[in-house]
Design a protein around this motif. Structure first.
Motif, short mmCIF file in Angstrom:
data_model
loop_
_atom_site.label_atom_id
_atom_site.label_comp_id
_atom_site.label_asym_id
_atom_site.label_seq_id
_atom_site.Cartn_x
_atom_site.Cartn_y
_atom_site.Cartn_z
N THR A 28 0.86 -1.06 0.03
CA THR A 28 -0.22 -0.22 -0.13
C THR A 28 0.87 1.22 -0.03
OG1 THR A 28 -0.02 -0.18 2.64
CG2 THR A 28 -1.76 -1.04 1.19
N ARG A 51 3.31 12.45 15.62
CA ARG A 51 1.96 12.15 15.66
C ARG A 51 1.21 12.07 17.10
NH1 ARG A 51 -0.07 6.49 12.95
NH2 ARG A 51 -2.31 6.78 13.04
N PRO A 56 -3.77 5.29 17.48
CA PRO A 56 -3.22 3.76 17.52
C PRO A 56 -2.51 3.64 16.15
CG PRO A 56 -5.52 3.85 17.12
CD PRO A 56 -5.23 5.25 17.40
N ILE A 58 -1.10 0.47 13.57
CA ILE A 58 -1.39 -1.04 13.17
C ILE A 58 -0.21 -1.82 13.41
CG2 ILE A 58 -1.59 -2.33 10.92
CD1 ILE A 58 -3.09 0.05 9.78
N HIS A 60 1.65 -5.25 11.89
CA HIS A 60 1.95 -5.99 11.08
C HIS A 60 2.37 -7.43 11.20
CE1 HIS A 60 1.75 -1.95 9.66
NE2 HIS A 60 1.37 -2.37 8.30
N THR A 109 -8.57 -2.23 21.59
CA THR A 109 -8.61 -3.04 20.24
C THR A 109 -7.08 -2.56 19.51
OG1 THR A 109 -9.65 -1.04 19.33
CG2 THR A 109 -11.10 -2.63 19.88
N ARG A 113 -2.84 -6.44 10.12
CA ARG A 113 -2.88 -7.01 8.91
C ARG A 113 -1.52 -7.84 8.45
NH1 ARG A 113 -1.42 -4.40 3.76
NH2 ARG A 113 0.05 -2.58 4.00
N PRO A 134 2.82 3.02 11.37
CA PRO A 134 2.05 3.87 10.47
C PRO A 134 2.61 4.04 9.16
CG PRO A 134 3.19 5.00 11.97
CD PRO A 134 3.79 3.46 12.16
N SER A 135 1.75 4.69 8.52
CA SER A 135 2.25 5.21 7.18
C SER A 135 3.54 6.18 7.53
CB SER A 135 1.36 5.78 6.27
OG SER A 135 0.77 7.07 7.25
N GLU A 171 -3.59 3.66 1.18
CA GLU A 171 -3.51 2.85 2.38
C GLU A 171 -4.23 1.45 2.33
OE1 GLU A 171 -3.85 5.98 1.99
OE2 GLU A 171 -2.16 6.99 2.81
N SER A 172 -4.38 0.76 3.36
CA SER A 172 -5.44 -0.40 3.55
C SER A 172 -6.61 0.07 3.93
CB SER A 172 -4.74 -1.39 4.47
OG SER A 172 -4.46 -0.73 5.85
N ILE A 174 -9.65 -0.25 6.14
CA ILE A 174 -9.75 -0.78 7.66
C ILE A 174 -11.16 -0.98 7.78
CG2 ILE A 174 -9.75 0.25 10.12
CD1 ILE A 174 -7.50 2.00 9.25
N ARG A 186 -11.85 2.81 6.71
CA ARG A 186 -11.08 3.50 5.71
C ARG A 186 -11.28 3.00 4.49
NH1 ARG A 186 -4.89 4.25 6.93
NH2 ARG A 186 -4.73 2.36 6.36
N THR A 209 -10.49 8.31 13.09
CA THR A 209 -9.17 7.81 13.25
C THR A 209 -8.16 8.86 12.45
OG1 THR A 209 -9.48 6.20 11.75
CG2 THR A 209 -9.64 5.47 14.12
N SER A 210 -6.99 8.70 12.51
CA SER A 210 -6.17 9.70 11.98
C SER A 210 -6.11 9.76 10.47
CB SER A 210 -4.57 9.45 12.36
OG SER A 210 -4.04 8.62 11.39
N GLY A 211 -6.23 8.81 9.70
CA GLY A 211 -6.61 8.69 8.38
C GLY A 211 -8.10 9.08 8.08
O1 TXA Z 1 -1.80 0.58 4.42
C1 TXA Z 1 -1.65 0.91 5.62
O2 TXA Z 1 -2.46 0.47 6.56
C2 TXA Z 1 -0.48 1.48 5.97
C3 TXA Z 1 0.64 0.29 5.73
C4 TXA Z 1 2.13 0.73 6.33
O3 TXA Z 1 0.34 -0.81 6.32
N1 TXA Z 1 -0.48 1.98 7.27
C5 TXA Z 1 -1.37 3.07 7.59
O4 TXA Z 1 -1.12 3.41 8.96
O5 TXA Z 1 -2.00 3.54 6.90
P1 TXA Z 1 -1.66 4.62 9.61
O6 TXA Z 1 -1.14 4.49 11.19
O7 TXA Z 1 -1.08 5.74 9.04
O8 TXA Z 1 -3.05 4.37 9.56
C6 TXA Z 1 -3.83 3.55 10.41
C7 TXA Z 1 -5.28 4.15 10.60
C8 TXA Z 1 -5.19 5.30 11.61
O9 TXA Z 1 -6.02 6.05 11.32
C9 TXA Z 1 -5.38 4.77 12.71
O10 TXA Z 1 -6.03 5.58 13.93
C10 TXA Z 1 -6.29 3.46 12.61
O11 TXA Z 1 -5.85 2.92 11.31
N2 TXA Z 1 -6.17 2.48 13.61
C11 TXA Z 1 -5.36 1.75 14.02
N3 TXA Z 1 -5.39 1.13 15.02
C12 TXA Z 1 -6.82 0.96 15.59
C13 TXA Z 1 -7.62 0.88 16.56
N4 TXA Z 1 -7.49 -0.19 17.54
N5 TXA Z 1 -8.98 1.19 16.47
C14 TXA Z 1 -9.49 2.07 15.61
N6 TXA Z 1 -8.37 2.49 14.43
C15 TXA Z 1 -7.25 2.09 14.47
#
Ligand code: TXA
Ligand code: MG
Length: 302
Positions: A28, A51, A56, A58, A60, A109, A113, A134-135, A171-172, A174, A186, A209-211
């Motif tokens: 991604t 950040r 939170p 993710i 891997h 939670t 992935r 995270p990204s 990004e993936s 969600i 997402r 969430t952040s994204g």
């Molecule tokens: O494609 C992707 O998902 C990429 C690659 C690197 O794997 N990662 C990514 O991570 O986009 P990040 O942190 O930029 O975005 C992850 C999103 C964030 O909005 C975060 O808040 C949400 O996932 N997230 C992670 N854990 C969570 C949880 N326990 N509950 C709710 N939202 C969560």
């Protein structure tokens, strides 16, 4: 070539085992990775990304067996995992005690992935412990889809495993499996259409969430989303503005090239960027979601 651009996974294993963050490729976007059992390294990720610590990360993993050591899977989660993993979909599931709260921003939670990029999957398998990633962009900015993007974003301060350009580019997806019915939090390459064989009705996810913030993925230049590229270009140029355009492509190409193109256009120093609306398929909707957030606040000015 920068010494921080690494091609040997063994070297990355050493860095991560030492407790230092390292950027890694996924299909991604590039992630900024740390071993989840090293709180110092995890804290560094938040600092490097600038950040907020309650957002939170993710985690891997390299197999479903490994995933089950860190999260409680329902039958449905297992079925969807077997079908789509390794691949661009993240599940939100109840976490097990094996996941430190630092990683989940205090939540019970966890986002989890299996990435399909071979280098990173093998890296995780050899490390034996999940990587929180995270990204690798700075908070709120455009995600990196190449090793060079990562080096630029972090001013050559962070090592990166070069796995080539990302093949998906956004990004993936969600999928929140802690709510009933499950909810997509997402949009990504795997859409409702693909999931319909497993999920009849989708719910709505409330917590932002952040994204999912309205303003995200933003270039520095104003960005306008357009249904008619030529007309908007003529209109803005008539006002004396310097304009650069991003024309529609088929959705897989648009997704794959989106962030690299936005970065290149951003570097031109024009007054405004115009991006043409993507096609209305599920990946196109994921691209549109990013463009909407990237352009949030820009459109009022033009
Ligand atoms: O494609 C992707 O998902 C990429 C690659 C690197 O794997 N990662 C990514 O991570 O986009 P990040 O942190 O930029 O975005 C992850 C999103 C964030 O909005 C975060 O808040 C949400 O996932 N997230 C992670 N854990 C969570 C949880 N326990 N509950 C709710 N939202 C969560
Ligand atoms: Mg991100």
């Amino acid at each position: 070539m920068s010494v921080l651009k690494i091609t040997s996974p063994e070297k990355v294993l050493e860095i991560i085992a030492r407790g230092e963050p390292c950027a890694v490729p996924t299909e991604t976007v590039y992630g900024l990775a740390a071993s989840i059992d090293n709180p110092f390294a995890v804290r560094q990720i938040f600092a490097l990304k600038e950040r907020p610590v309650n957002h939170p990360l993710i985690i891997h993993v390299s197999s479903i067996a490994m995933a089950q050591r860190y999260a409680y899977f329902t039958d449905l989660a297992l079925k969807i995992g077997h079908h789509f993993w390794p691949g661009p979909i993240t599940f939100i599931l109840p976490k097990k005690d094996t996941v430190p709260h630092e990683v989940t921003g205090g939540l019970d939670t966890v986002g989890i992935r299996i990435p399909s990029h071979e280098l990173t999957r093998q890296l995780i398998e050899q490390h034996g412990i999940p990587l929180a990633a995270p990204s690798a962009n700075k908070f709120g900015k455009t995600s990196p889809t190449s090793a060079d993007h990562v080096l630029t974003d972090h001013h050559h301060q962070v090592p990166v495993l070069d796995g080539g350009p990302c093949t998906v580019g956004v990004e993936s997806t969600i999928l929140d499996l802690t709510v009933d019915p499950p909810a997509i939090r997402r949009l990504g390459a795997i859409g409702e259409n693909d999931l319909q064989a497993f999920i009849a009705v989708f719910g709505h996810s409330q917590t932002p969430t952040s994204g999912t913030h309205k303003a995200h993925y933003a270039p520095s230049t104003s960005l306008l989303l357009s249904d008619n590229l030529q007309a908007d270009q003529i209109r803005l140029e008539a006002k004396g503005l310097k304009v650069a355009t991003l024309a529609q492509m088929d959705s897989p190409t648009y997704a794959r090239e989106l962030y690299a193109k936005l970065r290149n256009l951003d570097a031109l120093g024009v007054d405004v960027l115009i991006a043409e609306r993507p096609q209305n398929d599920s990946l196109g909707q994921a691209v549109l979601d990013r463009l909407n957030r990237a352009s949030y606040g820009s459109t009022m000015k033009h």
